[in-house]
Design an enzyme around this catalytic site. Sequence first.
Site, PDB file in Angstrom:
ATOM      1  CD  GLU A 182      -4.176  -5.846   3.234  1.00 20.81           C
ATOM      2  OE1 GLU A 182      -4.817  -5.147   4.042  1.00 20.81           O
ATOM      3  OE2 GLU A 182      -2.948  -5.751   3.082  1.00 20.81           O
ATOM      4  CD  GLU A 206      -3.072  -0.704   2.288  1.00 22.93           C
ATOM      5  OE1 GLU A 206      -2.734  -0.035   3.273  1.00 22.93           O
ATOM      6  OE2 GLU A 206      -4.190  -1.206   2.144  1.00 22.93           O
TER       7      GLU A 206
HETATM    8  C1  GLA Z   1      -4.014  -2.298   5.244  1.00 23.01           C
HETATM    9  C2  GLA Z   1      -2.663  -2.959   5.408  1.00 23.01           C
HETATM   10  C3  GLA Z   1      -2.722  -4.168   6.294  1.00 23.01           C
HETATM   11  C4  GLA Z   1      -3.527  -3.877   7.537  1.00 23.01           C
HETATM   12  C5  GLA Z   1      -4.915  -3.411   7.139  1.00 23.01           C
HETATM   13  C6  GLA Z   1      -5.810  -3.059   8.306  1.00 23.01           C
HETATM   14  O1  GLA Z   1      -4.727  -2.876   4.281  1.00 23.01           O
HETATM   15  O2  GLA Z   1      -2.116  -3.323   4.165  1.00 23.01           O
HETATM   16  O3  GLA Z   1      -1.422  -4.525   6.626  1.00 23.01           O
HETATM   17  O4  GLA Z   1      -2.879  -2.897   8.270  1.00 23.01           O
HETATM   18  O5  GLA Z   1      -4.799  -2.238   6.401  1.00 23.01           O
HETATM   19  O6  GLA Z   1      -5.934  -4.108   9.155  1.00 23.01           O
END
Ligand code: GLA
Length: 795
Positions: free
Chosen positions: A270, A193
């Site tokens: 995710e 991210e």
């Molecule tokens: C983002 C991050 C994960 C985690 C989620 C929230 O997507 O990539 O590592 O922190 O948020 O749980």
Amino acid sequence: MKRLPLLSLLTVMGLFGSTQAFCASQPQQAKEVTALNTFKAGDGTFLLNGEPFVVKAAELHYPRIPREYWDHRIKMCKALGMNTVCLYVFWNAHESEPDKFDFTGQNDLAEFIRLCQANDMYVILRPGPYVCAEWEMGGLPWWLLKKKDIRLREQDPYFMERVDKFQKAVADQVSDLTIDKGGPLIMVQVENEYGSYGTDKAYVSEIRDLLRKNFGDEVTLFQCDWSSNFLNNGLDDLIWTMNFGTGANIDQQFAKLKEVRPDSPLMCSEFWSGWFDKWGGNHETRPAADMVEGIDEMLSKGISFSLYMTHGGTNWGHWAGANSPGFSPDVTSYDYDAPISESGVATPKYHALRNTLAKYSDKKLPAVPKAIPTIAIKPFDFTEVAPLFANLPESKRETDIKTMEEFNQGFGSILYRTQLPELTSPSLLTISDPHDFVQVFIDGKYIGKLDRRMGETALQIPAVKKGAQLDLLVEAMGRINFGRAIKDFKGITDKVTVTEVRDGHSFVCDLKNWEVFNLEDTEEFYDSMEYFPIGSFTPGDDGRLPIGVYRATFNVSKPGDTFLNFESWGKGLVYVNGHPMGRIWEIGPQQTLYMPGCWLKKGENEIMVFDIVGPRKASSEGLKTPILDQLQTPRRLVHREDGENLSLAGLTPAASGSFKRVNGWQETTFNSPVKGRFVCLEMLSAAGNDNDAAIAEMYLVDDKGNRLSREPWTVRYADSEEVKDGNYSADKIFDLQESTYWKPVKGTPYPHAVVIDLGAEHTLTGLQYLPRMEKDVPGAIGEYKVYVSSDDFKY
Ligand code: GLA
């Protein structure tokens, strides 16, 4: 066709002998997974050996699960209907000191991957270097901060040199486990991210190149980001996947990707099943129905996904991270309201999802493994205590105050001691900045505390004679794991001053000449202390026993999973039989610690608690179910003081109009640039029929067209905030999380208003607003007005 040698299978089975008592069955022989050997992006789909393939991945983190239970949890995922395990590699768990790599025991990444293969599961590897994951510093090792000017997640030469070494160490473990070599690894993720951190294609490219160097050209590489920002760092030769939470409008999440790459396979890398808990905040849950509906929709459209988390597990020891802006340390449990609970139990969410996944499986799903037995442990008292102030280690002397990292200390607490000048009247002690929980003592007497979560940096101290001893006991909690604030030094980061007002004049004294005691969080340190029978201490006026390390033994006739109850304790860290079990804090919402049965012994077990504020009662017990949702001393969660009522009468708005009821960002440009420090967004009506006004995220634009940094922002006022039924307080509008939002209490009348204190005056030209992400855009704002003022508004 290549096959892995009967592998490690034998190793796996041998190694896991001790689990037998708890696990339903042993790893089965690897079947299909070893027989397949290409994984690529095809036209609108992934291709496994040339055939269309939908990834149904379960996110699991091996360091968060007792190794003895790895097999059980993987089998739970398989029985849920998943075909892949998606996992992060936490750099700081593997390299506690530069060049001291550990891939053994809990850290045995290769063994975990082989175990996935033995259970017929593919694997997606996410080796960072940064991972976020609510893990200390997002997985980066604290010791990087010993180079004070380091630029993290950028092309800083030292950072890149260390990343290179770490990535190579990971590849040495697992690069022979890629699918083209007969292993289960189908994809490897490049960074994590990055769009929520910055825009830097050069850096992201360098991480990609390291992976190519280490894993070869055959491996499929991908990036994950949000639909709102994936193009900022998207590299042409990588697969792009999107992250979003349950309830999101799925078509809209992929709309941009489909536009720029019509032939791309679609994957939600995710899909957030639940959410994480923070100390002092309400326990988070997300509806099962939304999760199941989202997965059903994705599968019906051939969209791949990874369910984050499918089983969250536990942030053992001091590994829990913290979120920002502000400082919100995460609790020890990473239950996440996931389908498989923290202790491996199939929840109702699990069964609901399993029914849906069964529809998309051409084979009957395996039976759900039996739950690991749970036990209760009778209440037991602690028998010994080593009071901290009678057990201080050797000290160091420093003229200026220094951070923990400058003393080569990563975790635990630090005590700074100096002598005060004469103070003839009560004075103000100011600490810049206290990281994270400071207790102030003068001549051994407790004066008060500064809690970074609450933005506390100063407190009043009494008049004292020259030479009075000032002690600042500073506890470090997890380092921030999200956003720019990951460069999170611990201890006291700058200076300590005392301000006395005499005859109307302020006298400021910058305190120097510190004696420093490093109280590193290690079992050896706690063991080295001198213990006394607990009966020799009586609780103080505050009802607490002394700050210190408490020891006890308790008996177990038949080991099983249990939840140790710490409701009567203060704040600290727990060890059982040498295992670091995690943090406790009376404020909740977590009151019990998960104690896996595989780490208990038949007969006598040892427990040690370092309580930095002191327990009210030094006893515990094992419960059969956890307490994760009990706020004991609720913090003020809303931002409106009693009796306050915002008045905007007579003020001219900088902008007004109507927002549309659509997903995605919208912007309003101000009538003319306007200077100010306080910004009020007034919501006059809802765009849809619901009256549930909400804001997911908000930015302000400066006179150069750039978004202002939201780091210094605080919520000055919100007329109404839903904090009883969930966490919908107004600070959610700048928490960097698109899936969380501010929502006033249902049914409270319009208009609703939020006032943000930007921390300093800026010239502003516009406001950007992101509504909730669900399909029908619940809570979309209709008419609005924006006000900007140099001074605070009237209430
Ligand atoms: C983002 C991050 C994960 C985690 C989620 C929230 O997507 O990539 O590592 O922190 O948020 O749980």
